[in-house]
Design a protein around this motif. Structure first.
Motif, PDB file in Angstrom:
ATOM      1  N   ARG A 415      44.661-112.808 -12.890  1.00 27.65           N
ATOM      2  CA  ARG A 415      43.291-112.360 -13.169  1.00 27.65           C
ATOM      3  C   ARG A 415      42.492-113.400 -13.963  1.00 27.65           C
ATOM      4  NH1 ARG A 415      42.133-106.966 -12.433  1.00 27.65           N
ATOM      5  NH2 ARG A 415      43.890-105.554 -12.085  1.00 27.65           N
ATOM      6  N   TYR A 416      43.206-114.239 -14.719  1.00 21.97           N
ATOM      7  CA  TYR A 416      42.474-115.119 -15.631  1.00 21.97           C
ATOM      8  C   TYR A 416      43.050-116.531 -15.726  1.00 21.97           C
ATOM      9  CZ  TYR A 416      46.373-113.525 -18.540  1.00 21.97           C
ATOM     10  OH  TYR A 416      47.631-113.212 -19.007  1.00 21.97           O
ATOM     11  N   ASP A 506      38.621-109.747  -2.047  1.00 25.16           N
ATOM     12  CA  ASP A 506      38.056-109.857  -3.394  1.00 25.16           C
ATOM     13  C   ASP A 506      38.966-110.686  -4.302  1.00 25.16           C
ATOM     14  OD1 ASP A 506      35.915-108.342  -2.630  1.00 25.16           O
ATOM     15  OD2 ASP A 506      36.625-106.479  -3.554  1.00 25.16           O
ATOM     16  N   ARG A 509      38.787-114.431  -3.373  1.00 24.23           N
ATOM     17  CA  ARG A 509      37.582-115.089  -3.903  1.00 24.23           C
ATOM     18  C   ARG A 509      37.711-115.339  -5.414  1.00 24.23           C
ATOM     19  NH1 ARG A 509      34.813-111.161  -0.413  1.00 24.23           N
ATOM     20  NH2 ARG A 509      33.900-112.246   1.380  1.00 24.23           N
ATOM     21  N   GLU A 510      38.288-114.367  -6.113  1.00 27.06           N
ATOM     22  CA  GLU A 510      38.474-114.521  -7.552  1.00 27.06           C
ATOM     23  C   GLU A 510      39.454-115.650  -7.853  1.00 27.06           C
ATOM     24  OE1 GLU A 510      39.691-110.669  -8.782  1.00 27.06           O
ATOM     25  OE2 GLU A 510      37.712-109.762  -8.444  1.00 27.06           O
ATOM     26  N   ARG A 511      40.493-115.795  -7.024  1.00 26.30           N
ATOM     27  CA  ARG A 511      41.459-116.873  -7.239  1.00 26.30           C
ATOM     28  C   ARG A 511      40.770-118.236  -7.152  1.00 26.30           C
ATOM     29  NH1 ARG A 511      44.514-116.922 -10.175  1.00 26.30           N
ATOM     30  NH2 ARG A 511      45.760-118.601  -9.277  1.00 26.30           N
ATOM     31  N   GLN A 513      37.730-119.019  -7.835  1.00 29.77           N
ATOM     32  CA  GLN A 513      36.910-119.240  -9.027  1.00 29.77           C
ATOM     33  C   GLN A 513      37.777-119.546 -10.248  1.00 29.77           C
ATOM     34  OE1 GLN A 513      33.556-119.541  -9.017  1.00 29.77           O
ATOM     35  NE2 GLN A 513      33.827-119.343  -6.796  1.00 29.77           N
TER      36      GLN A 513
END
Length: 519
Positions: A415-416, A506, A509-511, A513
């Protein structure tokens, strides 16, 4: 008063005795893990009987008579009667006699349920199998996917991962003699089974390059049915020497529709696959399962499963062609490479890791795992390296991206942050500023193509939509919780197919970024 005290004492003794009767019954669901039916299709003569063989997976569990058996759906009991249950000489194997009770012609998909304890209503269900007293057996629905039909010789059951069963493969009007057996590690224990195929002659299947060896991945736990497809697409965008081609198909095994499968090229040394010298080339697999006879632990670096070292095994040369001397040479070579990676001059272009590693391949291989959020680079599982004659050790090919991929369930740090920054040798490589800079530069160069993958996912969802509807009416991926300590693996197993596909896009796409910000 004495009589009253005596009656109370007797009552307490009775309660205690009754309680002790159940003191060895374990909590529901702990003893019995799975039920596996050996037959894909069971044929009955009208009014006749037949035997269904099934296995239960548990070191202690015993099926306690016919009362422990349940057939679903409920309509099955109006056509089929349970007659007898016998325990086999093989521990955990049972023979269940069923009989047609004369309700007319039928062909039904049914499942066997076994109660987890005599007094419990909780049951563990088998996979679906077909019971029929009709000459016709249901085939695959028209989902738009190619149909593979495999008929084993005399309808023999594929029972294990070691014994090849003679069979014939049909794709349209094309016919191929082949062998089929089970494959996989934990995936073989699940209801929907994966298979390996060995064709009698090298052949092209569905337009893919000709070869004898192929795999049918069940993707049982993947609610999107596309994690492996997407991973192979991402891999194909890189400079990795070879990425397996794959096609989604409907599988009919011995007349029974088995659901949506992924026909994929097996990882093999060959001019059309891992193209290295057949006399002097080597291929290695890093896998914590330790199911390869030619394996060892190298004590440079670490992985999550084995903090004291990294598990290596030799995939090529094949076990029956690998001499003890050659095995020793390969181990020594890996130790030499690892010593350079962890040595004092590891960043020196002439003395360090760059002398032994094909650095570009190790960068691209890492990027595929990181973009897909696949933690098994650090586990490690199904991690490959190969070396050609006179060449450097090269990363790849990519394989097996269904477990925990693009999911925060198994990799909450995704997630981060980066998932594989400290995986195997990468913990050392990433400490070299030049290597880390090269990784970032390469990721940014690939980013325009990587950003198109969500469109590819949407196209794949449309292609799989009807097949997924049928597949998930047969199989429940949330059953993977029974193989994972009661917890589902990818986190989307209880979503609808569409919801799971949206979630996958989703997270992808987050990965992109997160990697861009973190590298």
């Amino acid at each position: 008063m004495r009589l009253k005290r005596l009656l109370i004492t007797l009552a307490l003794a009775v309660v205690s005795a009754l309680s002790c009767r159940n003191d060895r019954i374990e909590p529901e669901g702990e003893q019995l893990r799975s039920v596996t039916v050996e037959e894909a299709v069971v044929g009955l003569q009208p009014g006749g009987s037949a035997t269904v063989h099934f296995r239960v997976k548990s070191p202690l569990f015993t099926v306690s008579g016919l009362s422990a058996i349940v057939l679903t759906p409920p309509s099955a009991s109006s056509r089929i009667a349970l007659r007898s249950l016998a325990e086999d000489t093989v521990k955990g194997r049972y023979s269940l006699e069923i009989q047609d009770i004369g309700s007319g012609r039928f062909s039904s998909d049914v499942r066997i349920g076994v109660r987890v304890s005599p007094a419990s209503d909780a049951v563990v269900m088998s996979e679906t199998f077909t019971v029929t007293n009709s000459e016709s057996v249901p085939g695959a629905p028209d989902t738009g996917l190619p149909v593979l039909r495999i008929n084993t010789e005399n309808g023999a059951t594929v029972k294990n991962k070691t014994d090849w069963v003679a069979a014939t493969l049909f794709i349209g009007s094309d016919e191929f003699a082949c062998g089929i057996r089970g494959r996989g590690n934990s995936t073989w224990e699940w209801p929907k089974k994966p298979y390996a195929l060995k064709l009698e002659k090298r052949s092209s299947l569905l337009g893919m390059p000709a070869h004898k060896r192929w795999v049918l991945l069940a993707n049982f736990l993947d609610r999107t049915l596309m994690r492996n497809i997407v991973a192979m697409k991402v891999s194909s965008l890189t400079s990795l020497a070879w990425t397996p081609s794959c096609r989604s198909v409907e599988l009919i095994l011995n007349g029974r529709h088995a659901g949506t499968y992924l026909l994929i090229e097996q990882v093999r040394v060959d001019s059309e696959r891992v193209d290295i010298d057949e006399d002097e080339g080597i291929m290695l697999e890093l896998d914590f399962h330790d199911d390869n006879e030619n394996r060892w632990i190298d004590y440079h670096g670490h992985c999550w499963q084995k903090p004291s070292g990294i598990p290596f095994s030799v995939k090529y040369p094949d076990a029956d062609e690998l001499s003890a001397e050659r095995f020793g040479q390969i181990k020594q070579y890996v130790s030499q490479v690892a010593s350079a990676v962890y040595g004092p001059d590891f960043a020196d272009p002439a003395l360090g890791y760059a002398r032994y590693l094909d650095v570009q391949s190790f960068i691209d291989y890492w990027i595929v795992f990181e973009v897909m959020g696949n933690h098994e680079l650090g586990n490690p599982g199904s991690v490959y390296m190969h070396k050609d004659r006179g060449g450097k050790l090269t990363a790849g090919p990519c394989w097996d991206f269904d477990w925990g991929v693009l999911s925060y369930k198994t990799s909450p740090q995704a997630r981060y942050s980066l998932v594989n920054e400290h995986a195997i040798w990468y913990e050392r490589l990433m400490s070299d500023p030049s290597f880390r800079s090269a990784v970032r530069e390469r990721f940014l160069a690939l980013l325009p193509q990587l950003e198109k993958i969500p469109d590819f996912m949407e196209e794949t969802e449309r292609e799989l939509e009807e097949s997924a509807r049928v597949n998930f009416s047969m199989w429940d991926p949330s059953q993977d919780a029974s193989m994972n300590g009661g917890s589902i693996i990818n986190g989307d197993e209880r979503l609808s197919f569409h919801e799971a596909c949206v979630r996958l896009r989703d997270i992808y796409r987050e990965r992109l970024q997160i990697i861009r910000k973190t590298l």
